[in-house]
Scaffold this motif. Sequence first.
Motif, PDB file in Angstrom:
ATOM      1  N   LEU A 292      21.847  53.081 -27.899  1.00 31.77           N
ATOM      2  CA  LEU A 292      21.543  51.869 -28.668  1.00 31.77           C
ATOM      3  C   LEU A 292      21.186  50.708 -27.735  1.00 31.77           C
ATOM      4  CD1 LEU A 292      21.398  50.698 -31.547  1.00 31.77           C
ATOM      5  CD2 LEU A 292      23.808  50.079 -31.305  1.00 31.77           C
ATOM      6  N   LEU A 293      21.887  50.589 -26.622  1.00 36.46           N
ATOM      7  CA  LEU A 293      21.549  49.554 -25.636  1.00 36.46           C
ATOM      8  C   LEU A 293      20.133  49.756 -25.092  1.00 36.46           C
ATOM      9  CD1 LEU A 293      24.877  49.226 -23.611  1.00 36.46           C
ATOM     10  CD2 LEU A 293      23.932  47.595 -25.252  1.00 36.46           C
ATOM     11  N   HIS A 294      19.737  51.009 -24.919  1.00 36.45           N
ATOM     12  CA  HIS A 294      18.378  51.296 -24.453  1.00 36.45           C
ATOM     13  C   HIS A 294      17.335  50.958 -25.515  1.00 36.45           C
ATOM     14  CE1 HIS A 294      20.455  53.339 -21.210  1.00 36.45           C
ATOM     15  NE2 HIS A 294      19.300  53.375 -20.560  1.00 36.45           N
ATOM     16  N   VAL A 295      17.688  51.127 -26.782  1.00 34.11           N
ATOM     17  CA  VAL A 295      16.769  50.719 -27.853  1.00 34.11           C
ATOM     18  C   VAL A 295      16.562  49.204 -27.783  1.00 34.11           C
ATOM     19  CG1 VAL A 295      16.412  50.575 -30.349  1.00 34.11           C
ATOM     20  CG2 VAL A 295      17.373  52.661 -29.349  1.00 34.11           C
ATOM     21  N   VAL A 296      17.651  48.457 -27.618  1.00 32.10           N
ATOM     22  CA  VAL A 296      17.549  46.994 -27.513  1.00 32.10           C
ATOM     23  C   VAL A 296      16.698  46.609 -26.310  1.00 32.10           C
ATOM     24  CG1 VAL A 296      18.853  44.866 -27.130  1.00 32.10           C
ATOM     25  CG2 VAL A 296      19.732  46.592 -28.722  1.00 32.10           C
ATOM     26  N   LEU A 297      16.959  47.236 -25.152  1.00 34.29           N
ATOM     27  CA  LEU A 297      16.156  46.959 -23.954  1.00 34.29           C
ATOM     28  C   LEU A 297      14.693  47.324 -24.195  1.00 34.29           C
ATOM     29  CD1 LEU A 297      15.811  46.164 -20.995  1.00 34.29           C
ATOM     30  CD2 LEU A 297      16.545  48.479 -20.362  1.00 34.29           C
ATOM     31  N   GLY A 298      14.460  48.453 -24.864  1.00 28.88           N
ATOM     32  CA  GLY A 298      13.090  48.869 -25.168  1.00 28.88           C
ATOM     33  C   GLY A 298      12.362  47.850 -26.030  1.00 28.88           C
TER      34      GLY A 298
ATOM     35  N   VAL B   3       2.532  61.460  -6.890  1.00 27.38           N
ATOM     36  CA  VAL B   3       2.692  61.894  -8.278  1.00 27.38           C
ATOM     37  C   VAL B   3       2.869  60.687  -9.191  1.00 27.38           C
ATOM     38  CG1 VAL B   3       4.190  63.188  -9.836  1.00 27.38           C
ATOM     39  CG2 VAL B   3       3.652  64.108  -7.590  1.00 27.38           C
ATOM     40  N   LEU B   4       3.613  59.688  -8.724  1.00 22.91           N
ATOM     41  CA  LEU B   4       3.852  58.505  -9.552  1.00 22.91           C
ATOM     42  C   LEU B   4       2.565  57.750  -9.865  1.00 22.91           C
ATOM     43  CD1 LEU B   4       7.150  57.056  -8.025  1.00 22.91           C
ATOM     44  CD2 LEU B   4       6.874  58.263 -10.186  1.00 22.91           C
ATOM     45  N   ASP B   5       1.591  57.812  -8.956  1.00 23.03           N
ATOM     46  CA  ASP B   5       0.333  57.093  -9.179  1.00 23.03           C
ATOM     47  C   ASP B   5      -0.490  57.706 -10.309  1.00 23.03           C
ATOM     48  OD1 ASP B   5       0.885  55.288  -7.178  1.00 23.03           O
ATOM     49  OD2 ASP B   5      -0.170  56.432  -5.641  1.00 23.03           O
ATOM     50  N   THR B   6      -0.221  58.961 -10.657  1.00 23.36           N
ATOM     51  CA  THR B   6      -0.999  59.614 -11.711  1.00 23.36           C
ATOM     52  C   THR B   6      -0.387  59.420 -13.092  1.00 23.36           C
ATOM     53  OG1 THR B   6       0.191  61.710 -11.462  1.00 23.36           O
ATOM     54  CG2 THR B   6      -1.777  61.385 -10.085  1.00 23.36           C
ATOM     55  N   LEU B   7       0.802  58.835 -13.157  1.00 21.10           N
ATOM     56  CA  LEU B   7       1.461  58.613 -14.444  1.00 21.10           C
ATOM     57  C   LEU B   7       0.980  57.308 -15.064  1.00 21.10           C
ATOM     58  CD1 LEU B   7       5.070  59.630 -13.387  1.00 21.10           C
ATOM     59  CD2 LEU B   7       3.517  60.942 -14.840  1.00 21.10           C
ATOM     60  N   PRO B   8       0.977  57.205 -16.398  1.00 22.83           N
ATOM     61  CA  PRO B   8       0.538  55.967 -17.038  1.00 22.83           C
ATOM     62  C   PRO B   8       1.528  54.830 -16.801  1.00 22.83           C
ATOM     63  CG  PRO B   8       1.386  57.513 -18.680  1.00 22.83           C
ATOM     64  CD  PRO B   8       1.340  58.240 -17.372  1.00 22.83           C
ATOM     65  N   GLY B   9       1.016  53.617 -16.746  1.00 24.78           N
ATOM     66  CA  GLY B   9       1.877  52.456 -16.542  1.00 24.78           C
ATOM     67  C   GLY B   9       2.171  52.243 -15.064  1.00 24.78           C
TER      68      GLY B   9
ATOM     69  N   ALA C 155       5.862  54.009 -22.209  1.00 28.40           N
ATOM     70  CA  ALA C 155       6.541  55.062 -21.448  1.00 28.40           C
ATOM     71  C   ALA C 155       8.056  54.934 -21.591  1.00 28.40           C
ATOM     72  CB  ALA C 155       6.135  55.003 -19.981  1.00 28.40           C
ATOM     73  N   PHE C 156       8.563  53.705 -21.472  1.00 29.02           N
ATOM     74  CA  PHE C 156      10.009  53.503 -21.630  1.00 29.02           C
ATOM     75  C   PHE C 156      10.423  53.828 -23.063  1.00 29.02           C
ATOM     76  CE2 PHE C 156      13.890  51.195 -22.487  1.00 29.02           C
ATOM     77  CZ  PHE C 156      14.653  51.465 -21.353  1.00 29.02           C
ATOM     78  N   TRP C 157       9.615  53.395 -24.019  1.00 32.81           N
ATOM     79  CA  TRP C 157       9.947  53.624 -25.429  1.00 32.81           C
ATOM     80  C   TRP C 157       9.952  55.120 -25.760  1.00 32.81           C
ATOM     81  CZ3 TRP C 157      12.542  50.667 -28.333  1.00 32.81           C
ATOM     82  CH2 TRP C 157      12.578  50.845 -29.715  1.00 32.81           C
ATOM     83  N   HIS C 158       9.034  55.877 -25.171  1.00 31.98           N
ATOM     84  CA  HIS C 158       9.027  57.324 -25.392  1.00 31.98           C
ATOM     85  C   HIS C 158      10.269  57.979 -24.782  1.00 31.98           C
ATOM     86  CE1 HIS C 158       5.263  57.179 -27.370  1.00 31.98           C
ATOM     87  NE2 HIS C 158       4.517  56.997 -26.296  1.00 31.98           N
ATOM     88  N   MET C 159      10.770  57.423 -23.678  1.00 28.42           N
ATOM     89  CA  MET C 159      12.020  57.929 -23.111  1.00 28.42           C
ATOM     90  C   MET C 159      13.166  57.725 -24.090  1.00 28.42           C
ATOM     91  SD  MET C 159      15.104  56.901 -21.494  1.00 28.42           S
ATOM     92  CE  MET C 159      14.829  55.254 -20.866  1.00 28.42           C
TER      93      MET C 159
ATOM     94  N   ILE D 108      12.907  55.477 -15.628  1.00 24.74           N
ATOM     95  CA  ILE D 108      12.988  56.516 -16.667  1.00 24.74           C
ATOM     96  C   ILE D 108      13.692  57.761 -16.131  1.00 24.74           C
ATOM     97  CG2 ILE D 108      11.582  58.169 -17.965  1.00 24.74           C
ATOM     98  CD1 ILE D 108       9.592  55.822 -18.424  1.00 24.74           C
ATOM     99  N   PHE D 109      13.324  58.216 -14.943  1.00 26.85           N
ATOM    100  CA  PHE D 109      13.949  59.423 -14.387  1.00 26.85           C
ATOM    101  C   PHE D 109      15.440  59.204 -14.144  1.00 26.85           C
ATOM    102  CE2 PHE D 109       9.528  60.470 -12.586  1.00 26.85           C
ATOM    103  CZ  PHE D 109       9.196  61.192 -13.724  1.00 26.85           C
ATOM    104  N   SER D 110      15.815  58.005 -13.678  1.00 29.05           N
ATOM    105  CA  SER D 110      17.237  57.739 -13.436  1.00 29.05           C
ATOM    106  C   SER D 110      18.003  57.679 -14.752  1.00 29.05           C
ATOM    107  CB  SER D 110      17.416  56.443 -12.643  1.00 29.05           C
ATOM    108  OG  SER D 110      16.984  55.324 -13.397  1.00 29.05           O
TER     109      SER D 110
END
Length: 197
Positions: A150-156, A21-27, A177-181, A35-37
Amino acid sequence: MSSCPTATVSDVPSAISEASVLDTLPGYPMIWLLIFSELAAFGALLAAFSVAKALDPATFAAGQAQLDPLIAAVNTFCLVTSGWCAARACAAAHADARAAARRWLAGASLLGGLFIVLKLTEYADEIGRGIDVETSAFFTLYFLLTGFHLLHVVLGLVILGVVAWRAEPANVETGAAFWHMVDLVWLMLVPIIYLMR
């Protein structure tokens, strides 16, 4: 006497020949594990917020009344528009227009930076009014959830900057993908923290 049927190679499913399933996702697949964690962590925090609110609705209603929903609305606009820019960067990267992909990523980053400025301004206003993590259970969880986001925004923003350097499709998809999360989490936080009474 009947013999047991013999299995052939074609009867045994091959894990090697099937895509996961992971192989069909973008990135890159590893970003999806991250992202899931992260979604699970935010889900647990939001569940804790909801339980605490159910146990003490008056404190949570009083806390919500002290928040500024206008800043939350502007920040929502910033992140949603930023996510759109990240999606446009993906399209540009797939069209082999790396300069355009970098411009879209710069736009996404600029809007993400504006989000940070507005959120820090909101924090400064709240702290100026004597509100901090010890004010109430509501504000303890409010600062925890929004600060973690906010920390995730900085990481993004760091991730968007890194993928913009080469702007190859898989890299840009990974950053987007991370930014959409980050967008998705904010869209869950706003109604629960700012709006739902």
